[in-house]
Write an enzyme that holds these catalytic residues in place. Structure first.
Site, PDB file in Angstrom:
ATOM      1  N   ARG A 239       0.816  -1.088   0.050  1.00 48.50           N
ATOM      2  CA  ARG A 239      -0.071  -0.007   0.089  1.00 48.50           C
ATOM      3  C   ARG A 239       0.761   1.126   0.011  1.00 48.50           C
ATOM      4  NH1 ARG A 239      -3.437  -1.591   5.165  1.00 48.50           N
ATOM      5  NH2 ARG A 239      -1.591  -2.547   5.698  1.00 48.50           N
TER       6      ARG A 239
ATOM      7  N   LYS B 296       1.513   1.982   7.190  1.00 51.52           N
ATOM      8  CA  LYS B 296       1.942   1.230   8.377  1.00 51.52           C
ATOM      9  C   LYS B 296       2.823   1.783   9.359  1.00 51.52           C
ATOM     10  CE  LYS B 296       0.936  -2.287   9.504  1.00 51.52           C
ATOM     11  NZ  LYS B 296      -0.215  -2.613  10.271  1.00 51.52           N
TER      12      LYS B 296
ATOM     13  N   HIS C 122      -0.631   1.559  16.280  1.00 47.90           N
ATOM     14  CA  HIS C 122      -0.502   0.375  17.146  1.00 47.90           C
ATOM     15  C   HIS C 122       0.129   0.288  18.026  1.00 47.90           C
ATOM     16  CE1 HIS C 122      -4.115  -0.898  14.284  1.00 47.90           C
ATOM     17  NE2 HIS C 122      -3.197  -0.925  13.431  1.00 47.90           N
TER      18      HIS C 122
ATOM     19  N   GLU D  51      -5.909   4.380  13.795  1.00 48.55           N
ATOM     20  CA  GLU D  51      -6.746   3.733  14.364  1.00 48.55           C
ATOM     21  C   GLU D  51      -7.628   4.109  15.616  1.00 48.55           C
ATOM     22  OE1 GLU D  51      -2.549   3.036  16.217  1.00 48.55           O
ATOM     23  OE2 GLU D  51      -3.583   3.256  14.360  1.00 48.55           O
TER      24      GLU D  51
ATOM     25  N   SER E 225     -10.393  -2.693   8.527  1.00 45.51           N
ATOM     26  CA  SER E 225     -11.279  -3.742   9.224  1.00 45.51           C
ATOM     27  C   SER E 225     -12.092  -4.594   8.320  1.00 45.51           C
ATOM     28  CB  SER E 225     -12.025  -3.239  10.306  1.00 45.51           C
ATOM     29  OG  SER E 225     -11.087  -2.633  11.217  1.00 45.51           O
TER      30      SER E 225
ATOM     31  N   VAL F 122     -11.578  -9.243  17.832  1.00 45.02           N
ATOM     32  CA  VAL F 122     -11.866  -8.261  19.047  1.00 45.02           C
ATOM     33  C   VAL F 122     -11.060  -7.069  18.997  1.00 45.02           C
ATOM     34  CG1 VAL F 122     -12.421 -10.329  20.604  1.00 45.02           C
ATOM     35  CG2 VAL F 122     -10.253  -9.588  20.410  1.00 45.02           C
ATOM     36  N   LEU F 123     -11.687  -5.957  19.502  1.00 46.90           N
ATOM     37  CA  LEU F 123     -10.822  -4.833  19.634  1.00 46.90           C
ATOM     38  C   LEU F 123     -11.239  -3.799  20.827  1.00 46.90           C
ATOM     39  CD1 LEU F 123      -8.990  -2.512  17.956  1.00 46.90           C
ATOM     40  CD2 LEU F 123     -11.031  -1.591  17.005  1.00 46.90           C
TER      41      LEU F 123
ATOM     42  N   ASP G  47      -2.283  -6.777  15.225  1.00 48.83           N
ATOM     43  CA  ASP G  47      -1.900  -5.559  15.336  1.00 48.83           C
ATOM     44  C   ASP G  47      -1.639  -4.867  16.748  1.00 48.83           C
ATOM     45  OD1 ASP G  47      -0.964  -5.037  12.647  1.00 48.83           O
ATOM     46  OD2 ASP G  47      -2.911  -4.157  11.948  1.00 48.83           O
TER      47      ASP G  47
ATOM     48  N   ALA H 282       0.148  -9.398  10.130  1.00 48.47           N
ATOM     49  CA  ALA H 282      -0.024  -8.098  11.031  1.00 48.47           C
ATOM     50  C   ALA H 282      -0.441  -7.047   9.987  1.00 48.47           C
ATOM     51  CB  ALA H 282       1.116  -7.580  11.776  1.00 48.47           C
ATOM     52  N   ASN H 283      -0.173  -7.164   8.530  1.00 49.00           N
ATOM     53  CA  ASN H 283      -0.722  -6.276   7.756  1.00 49.00           C
ATOM     54  C   ASN H 283      -1.593  -7.090   6.566  1.00 49.00           C
ATOM     55  OD1 ASN H 283       1.787  -7.496   6.634  1.00 49.00           O
ATOM     56  ND2 ASN H 283       2.075  -5.752   5.582  1.00 49.00           N
ATOM     57  N   MET H 284      -2.563  -7.604   7.062  1.00 48.88           N
ATOM     58  CA  MET H 284      -3.397  -8.512   6.056  1.00 48.88           C
ATOM     59  C   MET H 284      -3.762  -7.720   4.849  1.00 48.88           C
ATOM     60  SD  MET H 284      -5.612 -10.662   8.618  1.00 48.88           S
ATOM     61  CE  MET H 284      -6.598 -11.424   7.294  1.00 48.88           C
TER      62      MET H 284
END
Length: 371
Positions: A15, A75, A96, A118, A134, A239-240, A270, A299-301
């Protein structure tokens, strides 16, 4: 303001912080944009595409960091990038920080102004700059999990949708928020037997109403979770707790109750992960096995679907970038308390309470930074 985007350097991260179209918007509003050469290659955007929109191309990340008033990334900055940050420079990206003490220390040392996508909020209590990623990660989690379930990849050899005469795979999704909802959409679409777990009755009602008889809902008590996990072929950790480290909901002891070759996909990685046995992996080496259970914890899908992800992200990050560039970070945050919630580090201080609590470090209120 001079706004810069360097090329992302995290493993298999394709990205980019600014699309050519976003660069065009910034230039149209009277700002300068510099882009590191090759930064857009992962989304099929050439240097000439950026030049055509009025951006300047520079050869190195060092030049971007040296010249830019605001760095726009995707990132969290890697160690070499953090070393190039300077006092008062604006860093606008995902951070994060709660599970990452080393990054936090470096950002404190830099005295940069660090605004994390985030933790930016909206009037409805949502996280609008996290939401599109997400959505992507939730949908990808089912693709990744279905692949990991294949025997050749170490899994049980289960087809999520089954076939006539053979039961479909059992999918348990922990968390009914944006990630969980999008994971459920994909899993239901593939024909899996889906259970969505959450502790919020309103969330359970909402997702239950949406999916009707295509998915089940279940309150996420400790006993219910243990029972569901034991029967699952695929578990999605979705979950978050905004800004904070994710709670460890599945312990190593619970893995012993699962069928060998079952798969855990930790989308919360993350924020440190929601499985006790999770540790971050990369797209180059995405899975590992603990006690016979396959773990996927990239960690960076969304980086794997870089074009979709970059454009979705820019749709929500650009308006704030324009506001910061026009007003300066302090005035922009004064006028918008939701954007102010994104301030994580300022002048050597942590301004995000959940991050400070997670890392046991002092906390300075955002109001003090804006005074």
């Amino acid at each position: 303001m001079l706004v810069g985007s360097p090329k992302e350097i995290k493993n298999h991260e394709y990205r980019v912080g600014l699309t050519p179209e976003s660069a065009c918007e910034l230039v149209a509003h009277g700002h300068q944009v510099i882009i590191e050469s090759g930064a857009g290659e992962g989304i099929s955007a050439s240097d000439d595409d950026y030049r055509a929109q009025g951006a300047e191309i520079v050869d190195t990340a060092a030049e971007v960091f040296e010249r830019a008033d605001m760095i726009v990334k995707v990132k969290e900055p890697q160690a070499g990038e953090r070393a190039m940050l300077r006092e008062g420079q604006i860093l606008y990206t995902y951070l994060h920080l709660a599970p990452d003490a080393e990054q936090t220390r470096d950002l404190i040392k830099s005295k940069a102004v660090c605004i994390a996508y985030e933790t930016v909020t909206d009037a409805h209590g949502g996280l609008p700059l996290l939401k599109p990623m997400s959505q992507v990660a939730g949908r990808m989690s089912i693709q990744a999990g279905a692949s990991a379930l294949e025997k050749a990849h170490g899994g049980r050899g289960v087809l999520l949708g089954g076939v006539p005469g053979v039961m479909p795979g059992k999918v348990v999704i922990i968390g009914g928020g944006v990630v969980g909802f999008n994971a459920a959409q994909m899993a239901v679409g593939l024909g899996g037997h889906v259970t969505i777990m959450d502790r919020n009755p309103e969330v359970l009602e909402r997702v239950g109403t949406h999916f009707e008889n295509r998915a089940s809902t279940r309150f996420s008590s400790k006993a219910n979770l243990a029972e569901a996990i034991a029967e699952a072929d695929l578990v999605i950790g979705a979950v978050l707790i905004p800004g904070a480290a994710a709670p460890k909901l599945i312990t190593r002891d619970m893995l012993k109750t699962m069928s060998p070759g079952a798969v855990l996909v930790d989308v919360a990685i993350d924020q440190g992960g929601c499985f006790e046995t999770s540790h971050a992996t990369t797209h180059a080496d995405p899975t590992y096995v603990v006690d016979g259970i396959v773990h996927y914890a990239v960690a960076n899908m969304p980086g794997a679907v870089a074009r979709t992800s970059t454009y979705a992200l820019n749709n929500v990050t650009l308006p704030h970038a324009l506001r910061i560039a026009r007003l300066g970070w302090k005035e922009a945050l004064r006028r918008d308390p939701h954007l102010a919630a994104g301030l994580n580090v300022w002048d050597g201080h942590i301004t995000c309470a959940p991050v400070a609590e997670a890392l046991d470090l002092p906390h300075v209120p955002v109001e003090q930074a804006l005074a």
